[in-house]
Design a protein around this motif. Sequence first.
Motif, mmCIF file in Angstrom:
data_model
loop_
_atom_site.group_PDB
_atom_site.id
_atom_site.type_symbol
_atom_site.label_atom_id
_atom_site.label_comp_id
_atom_site.label_asym_id
_atom_site.label_seq_id
_atom_site.Cartn_x
_atom_site.Cartn_y
_atom_site.Cartn_z
ATOM 1 N N LEU A 5 72.263 56.378 51.633
ATOM 2 C CA LEU A 5 73.454 56.113 50.839
ATOM 3 C C LEU A 5 73.928 54.695 51.078
ATOM 4 N N GLU A 6 73.862 53.873 50.028
ATOM 5 C CA GLU A 6 74.285 52.483 50.125
ATOM 6 C C GLU A 6 75.763 52.335 49.775
ATOM 7 N N SER A 25 70.659 59.991 56.436
ATOM 8 C CA SER A 25 70.997 61.323 56.927
ATOM 9 C C SER A 25 69.853 62.272 56.585
ATOM 10 N N GLY A 26 69.926 63.477 57.167
ATOM 11 C CA GLY A 26 68.870 64.448 56.916
ATOM 12 C C GLY A 26 67.823 64.413 58.014
ATOM 13 N N THR A 77 72.047 53.529 60.547
ATOM 14 C CA THR A 77 72.592 52.677 59.494
ATOM 15 C C THR A 77 71.963 51.292 59.562
ATOM 16 N N VAL A 78 71.648 50.764 58.391
ATOM 17 C CA VAL A 78 71.145 49.402 58.288
ATOM 18 C C VAL A 78 72.134 48.594 57.453
ATOM 19 N N TYR A 94 68.625 48.161 46.663
ATOM 20 C CA TYR A 94 68.190 49.492 47.081
ATOM 21 C C TYR A 94 67.828 49.495 48.550
ATOM 22 N N CYS A 95 68.334 50.470 49.241
ATOM 23 C CA CYS A 95 67.947 50.700 50.629
ATOM 24 C C CYS A 95 66.639 51.482 50.655
ATOM 25 N N ALA A 96 65.819 51.202 51.650
ATOM 26 C CA ALA A 96 64.538 51.896 51.769
ATOM 27 C C ALA A 96 64.249 52.221 53.225
ATOM 28 N N GLN A 97 63.515 53.295 53.427
ATOM 29 C CA GLN A 97 63.062 53.669 54.764
ATOM 30 C C GLN A 97 61.567 53.874 54.706
#
Length: 122
Positions: A5-6, A25-26, A77-78, A94-97
């Motif tokens: 979530l950004e 999260s998750g 968190t980033v 967009y955030c990415a993992q």
Amino acid sequence: QVQLLESGGGLVQAGGSLKLSCAASGRIFGSPAMGWYRQAPGKEREFVSAITYAGSTYYADSVKGRFTISRDNAKNTVYLQLNNLKTEDTAVYYCAQGRAPRIGGFGALDAWGQGTLVTVAS
């Protein structure tokens, strides 16, 4: 499954600053890298920055020296600090993992956020 979530996007004048956040999260397995991509209107999504779990960082040439990525592992968190913004930085961020980050992107991506809009006015 991981959710990203950004937050922190908005409208800013050229030369200004913003700070983006992305909370994960998750089900988070291992020690994933996290990072940011962006997509400007009419353009393809492009890599912006990434950071490993240990804190090694990678930047696109277009943002090096202006953007700073950091993370708080305890908070999953980033962050992306955007300084000296230019009109060409206008995009959905967009955030990415994922895994195996390097300049240009990740070796493998596990999750994307929904994106947050950054608009830089001249």
